[in-house]
Design an enzyme around this catalytic site. Structure first.
Site: not given
Lengths: 322, 530, 320
Positions: B373, B377
């Protein structure tokens, strides 16, 4: 020495009659005829008709008089030719012999041994083949003995005769010809001591009388399949050796009970109940009973064979627990 | 700075573990790599090495605790840590631990609240435990519910408890495996990845009925039978295509750089006897399916024969881990660092699904995408996975193929049974069931009565629809028939019935739905005319 | 052979003792002081006393549900008997037997018996034991007219006959088997006739004449001791009270009872003792007073004796 079950019983009678003058035998055809199954053969010749008494066909009088004589100081050994005939002398045994000591506040001894014969196998049908031992285990005051081997038969009969209580000594007609090693000389086997006929770790099989032999055959077969069966022969149902039973079940965790009597209210129910009450936590599987169906003993040979628990049924019951 | 020791995840399937012992006491000095504690997973007892060097300052979870993975279990003090910062670390860790455990508790509570599902235990048959096994379990303090039974009828017997205890305590099955060689590499890399990357996993269920058709058609084209395309081959192909559209998902990263390679090098995890290795297919985006297939087979063979060259495993840009053949449905793969994403492939299962208002037997596969992450995204990852799904669900144009007519897929309706026949079958069935399994009938009646108790909150029709779902879940043909009949009597549409039947999947009754789909259709057909 | 004065007064005393004992029990029973149920011997005293006055140490008696009289006639302590009937620890059977099972084996009393006819084979067995042990002892079995229809009667008489057992079967024909009169329950007048079937002597005597009973028993016992086998003695008598206490006696008339009461065995024996100048009125009155005192003490003894402890519940089931 090797002898038959019948010879072993005969030897016990002879030895006890020699040892104790108050021991006498009475029953139908026990004298000159030597007993219906030949068990008392030769005793009348050795001890005379004063101590080996043929009676009329009067079971009531046989047992009733034996109770009176026992209360008056003798040690009668009465024979009831077939266990089925106990129905006609039940009062004498059940209401008199069994209860006399208690009713009299402990002031009398009734050292009566009642020998009788159970079991199917001879095509003798419904009135000459029954296994009614459970009836007698329901009688406070009576001891119930069921030997399976010649050695046990002798040692237990000696103990029964010497016991000061009424004892019913149940012989199996199909065992009379079975031979086995019997210790030399005088010996006794205490009443109330079970015998482990075969040791095993996986399942306890409690079997009585003839069924001990079938359980042993089943055990041998199953050993080949990796199931080690412990065969426990209680030998006496009253008093019953709970300790040996519970120890065995604690070891194996599984219990199969085999008796020739019908399953309903058979002594197997008592054994199962003992384990349920006192050994519940030992059980790794439900208790199984292998017993005769709830029917009279049939005559026709294939029916009779199907009636009595077989090695196969014992094996099947054992296997169902694994 | 104080270091927090987490409950390690010691296997792909490990969800929780039991600390069987601490090998160090509080205050002991401990070196990184030195055995620190023993953890028992479902299968083995493992000595877990300390991930840090320092002094074992605080044991947060004593031996005997059973914990989910990744919760704090201890605090190791670094040199120079002062009491205050250590205590702060301890309270922080404890708070995290409590939160994690409370979360689990909430989960349990939610399960408890889902009452309608609970009573089905009745139908599954009660768990049988011998008194002897129960006694031993009591004595040893183990939860008999964790032990599976090997006795007649699935009864838990003493031996099962003993075996379980041996597993717990070691005994005959006790094994201490050194974490060395390949295992050490894997361990290091996995935990390093886990620590470094901010793992997030998303999952998507993909209808692979068409993909299956394509694969069959392609394999049928080669009459020699030499070429057999695997799903992995197809997945590599489509993933490579998708990655060209999403270069960020194909990236590699370091502490402070994101590297976007010019090629798509897709790694395929190959399970070996003692671990796994991930050789990659270079320039997969430029290869045909045949070339990919040949390459995959070659790499796998060489991997198993320990003949891989270093370049085979270097410079990967993305990894596919296919656990489908082992039956896994969805999972959370660990990123093969420095790559930034990994695709987990689950097993293919059949499920009935609504296609144009009709039930069809369809094939589904769950894809699990773990991504870092920090780099990728969530929306991007989701888009990528969605694109991949799109490709996989309509693969025909890629190969110039047309869908084969496959009658097997359709679950035919009607079945020639009239409503009266079905109703009679229902009645007969109930009567039969009353004879053979009265407890099932009574139990189910009790359950539905509970549902139908009019509390005013849920409409009678909705309750009937719930009953339809439950009936499908327990695969009770008679109950299904009855409740569909009642629901339609109350005005339910065929779509509502099918939706309700599909709810059974929510209860974990997908197989049940497949099993009962025809009957559901029959009933809709039969009662629709009423 | 005939009893001397002292023996006859002892017989009289025992008959009175039985009567007083039984009437006291009836009285206590009606007051609810005695548990269970009791069958009383009032009216039949001459049988027990007439027979038992012939017996010695080695001899046995077997009794019936109506057994108090036999015990007292055999010399049992009225204190211990009363205590037993009260269910007290100092009773003959520690209170475990009660009225129907009172026994004193030490006195050769093989017990009252709750099963009609059960005593016959028991007595045959005891007789066999005496014969076997060659101690010269005999056994007596008391039983009622009702029991003479039971299998035990036939089997025991037959066995005793073929084995020539020293046993005397004493049938107390009190004319009723519970409610059923003799003429309804058997098709003979004299039960003694049944002896023929077993090849043994059978005699029928007036059971309310103690001397007649005494003489018949003496003769039978003499035969038995001589190894000549058993005898059946039928004593025709009558129970003044019901089958059990509380029996409304709907099966017999008051006239019949009153007729028999005129033949009261104790009055008859007392009168004849006076008439034969064997005893004076004063002597008999003195005996009567002593007996009353004795029974009063027996009740006192029984009342004072404690009940058996619950720990007695399962003792004496087996010999150790």
């Amino acid at each position: 020495m090797e002898m038959t079950y019948s010879q072993a019983i005969n030897a016990a009678l002879r030895e006890e009659m020699k040892r104790d003058d108050t021991v006498y035998i009475l029953g139908e055809d026990v004298g000159i005829f030597g007993g219906c199954f030949g068990v008392t053969a030769g005793l009348i010749q050795e001890f005379g008709p004063e101590r080996v008494l043929d009676t009329p066909i009067s079971e009531t009088a046989i047992v009733g008089s034996a109770v009176g004589a026992a209360a008056a100081g003798l040690r009668p050994v009465a024979e009831i030719m077939f266990m089925d005939f106990m129905t006609v002398c039940m009062d004498e045994f059940f209401n008199q012999a069994a209860k006399m000591r208690y009713m009299f506040g402990g002031k009398v001894k009734v050292p009566l041994t009642l020998r009788t014969v159970c079991g199917a196998g001879l095509g003798a049908a419904a009135q000459h083949s029954q296994s009614l031992e459970a009836w007698f285990t329901h009688m406070p005051g009576v001891k119930v003995v069921m030997p399976s081997t010649p050695a046990d038969a002798k040692g237990l009969l000696v103990s029964s005769i010497r016991d000061d209580n009424p004892v019913i000594f149940i012989e199996h007609k199909m065992l009379y010809g079975v031979t086995g090693e019997v210790p030399e000389g005088e010996y006794t086997i205490p009443l109330g001591k079970a015998d482990i006929k075969r040791e095993g770790r996986d399942v306890t099989v409690v079997a009585t009388s003839l069924m001990v032999h079938r359980a042993l055959v089943a055990a041998e077969t199953l050993a080949g399949e990796g199931i080690e069966v412990e065969v426990v022969d209680p030998r006496t149902l009253v008093p019953f050796d709970k300790e040996t039973l519970l120890q065995s079940v604690e070891k194996t965790g599984r219990l199969v009970i085999v008796h020739e009597a019908v399953k309903n209210s058979g002594f197997g129910a008592e054994i199962a109940a003992i384990v349920a009450e006192e050994g519940f936590d030992f059980l790794d599987a439900p208790v199984k009973r292998v017993a005769a169906p709830f029917a009279p003993v049939p005559f026709s040979p294939p029916l009779e064979a199907a009636y009595v628990p077989s090695e196969e049924k014992i094996i099947e019951a054992i296997k169902s627990l694994f | 700075m104080a270091n927090i020791v987490l409950m390690p995840k010691l296997g792909l399937t490990m969800k929780k573990g039991r600390i069987t012992g601490w090998l160090k006491n509080e205050g002991d000095r401990v070196e990184q790599g030195e055995p620190l504690l023993e953890v028992m997973t479902e299968k083995v007892n493992v000595r877990v090495e300390s991930p840090f060097t320092g002094v074992l300052y605080k044991i947060l979870c004593p031996a005997g605790s059973t914990l989910p993975v990744s919760v704090p279990v201890a605090v190791i003090a670094d040199e120079g840590d002062d009491e205050a910062s250590l205590e702060a670390a301890v309270s922080e860790a404890l708070a995290a631990l409590q939160e994690a455990l409370a979360g689990g508790g909430k989960e349990e509570e939610r399960k408890k609240e889902a009452r309608p599902v609970k009573p089905f235990v009745v139908f599954a048959g009660e768990r049988k435990v011998s008194p002897r096994a129960a006694r031993l379990a009591r004595k040893e303090g183990v939860d008999i519910g964790l032990i599976s039974g090997s006795g007649p009828g699935g009864r838990v017997v003493e031996e099962d408890v003993r075996n379980y205890l041996e597993q717990l305590k070691g005994g005959q099955s006790y094994q201490v495996l050194p974490i060395d060689g390949m295992r050490a590499v894997i361990a290091e890399r996995m935990s390093a990845s886990r620590k470094q990357a901010a793992h997030v996993t998303i999952m998507e269920e993909v209808d692979v009925t068409a993909l299956r058709d394509v694969r069959e058609q392609l394999n049928a084209q080669d009459s020699s039978g030499r070429i057999k395309f695997s799903y992995t081959d197809l997945l590599v192909k489509f993933t490579a295509e998708a990655l060209t559209e999403f270069p960020m998902v194909n990236s590699r990263s370091s502490e402070n750089e994101i590297f976007l390679p010019g090629s798509v090098n897709i790694g395929v995890a190959v399970a070996l006897e003692n671990g796994l290795v991930v050789p990659n297919i270079k320039n997969a985006h430029q290869l045909s399916l045949e070339q990919i297939s040949t390459k995959v087979k070659d790499l796998a063979t060489r991997a198993r024969n320990n003949e891989l060259d270093p370049e085979d495993v270097e410079n990967g840009t993305f990894t596919i881990s296919n656990l489908g053949m082992f039956g896994a449905e969805g999972f959370t793969p660990i990123i093969n660092r420095p790559e930034t994403a990994i695709l987990g492939v689950g097993t293919i299962r059949t499920k009935p699904a609504l296609v144009d208002g009709r039930l069809e037997k369809r094939y589904f596969m769950t894809l699990s995408l773990s991504f870092d992450h920090r780099i990728i995204d969530g929306s991007l990852a989701a888009e990528f996975l969605s694109r991949l799904k799109e490709m996989l669900e309509d693969p025909y144009p890629w190969f110039g193929l047309q869908p084969q007519k496959n009658e097997d897929l359709l679950i035919s309706a009607g079945g020639g049974k009239s409503p009266r026949q079905i109703r009679r079958a229902y009645k007969d069935g109930i009567n039969r069931l009353m004879e053979t399994a009265p407890d099932v009938v009574m139990g189910f009646s009790a359950l539905t009565e509970g549902i139908f108790f009019d509390d005013g909150a849920v409409s009678r029709l909705n309750k009937e629809l719930i009953a339809v779902a439950l009936s499908v879940y327990i695969k009770c043909e008679y109950c299904i028939t009855a409740h569909i009949y009642k629901a339609m009597e109350l005005g339910a549409t065929p779509e509502q019935i099918l939706e309700a039947a599909n709810v059974a999947v929510f209860f974990g009754g997908g197989a049940a739905l497949a099993y009962t789909a025809t009957l559901v259709q029959d009933c809709i057909e039969a009662f629709g005319g009423n | 052979m005939a009893p001397n004065k002292e023996e006859m007064l002892d017989m009289y005393r025992k008959m009175l003792l039985i009567r007083e004992f039984e009437e006291t029990v009836a009285n206590l029973f009606s007051q609810g002081q005695i548990p269970g149920f009791v069958h009383l011997y009032v009216g039949e005293e001459a049988v027990a006393v007439g027979v038992c006055s012939n017996l010695g140490d080695k001899d046995y008696i077997a009794s019936t549900h109506r057994g108090h009289g036999h015990g007292i006639a055999r010399g049992a302590s009225v204190e211990k008997m009363m205590a037993e009937i009260f269910g007290k620890i100092d009773g003959y059977c520690k209170g475990k037997g009660g009225s129907m099972h009172i026994a004193a084996v030490e006195l050769g009393f093989l017990g009252a018996n709750g099963i009609v006819g059960a005593g016959l084979p028991l007595a045959a067995g005891a007789a066999f034991a005496n014969k076997y042990l060659k101690n010269g002892g005999v056994a007596v079995c008391f039983f009622g007219d009702g029991a003479s229809n039971r299998a035990t009667f036939h089997e025991a008489l037959n066995l005793a006959s073929i084995w020539k057992l020293p046993v005397i079967f004493v049938c107390e024909n009190n004319m009723y088997g519970i409610s059923m009169s003799q003429e309804r329950h058997q098709n003979i007048n004299d039960i003694a006739d049944r002896a023929v079937a077993y090849g043994i002597p059978g005699v029928s005597v007036d059971g309310n004449d103690v001397m007649a009973v005494y003489e018949a028993a003496a003769e039978a016992i003499k035969r038995a001791r001589a190894g000549e086998g058993p005898t059946l003695i039928e004593c025709k008598t009558y129970r003044f009270r019901g089958h059990f206490e509380g029996d409304a006696c709907v099966y017999r008339s008051e006239e019949e009872v009153n007729e028999w009461k005129k033949k009261c065995p104790i009055q008859r024996f007392g009168t004849s003792l006076l008439e034969m100048n064997i005893a004076s009125r004063e002597e008999l009155d003195a005996i009567s007073a002593e007996v009353k005192e004795q029974i009063k003490n027996a009740v006192e003894f029984a009342r004072k004796s404690p009940y058996p402890d619950v720990s007695e519940l399962t003792t004496d089931v087996y010999c150790d």
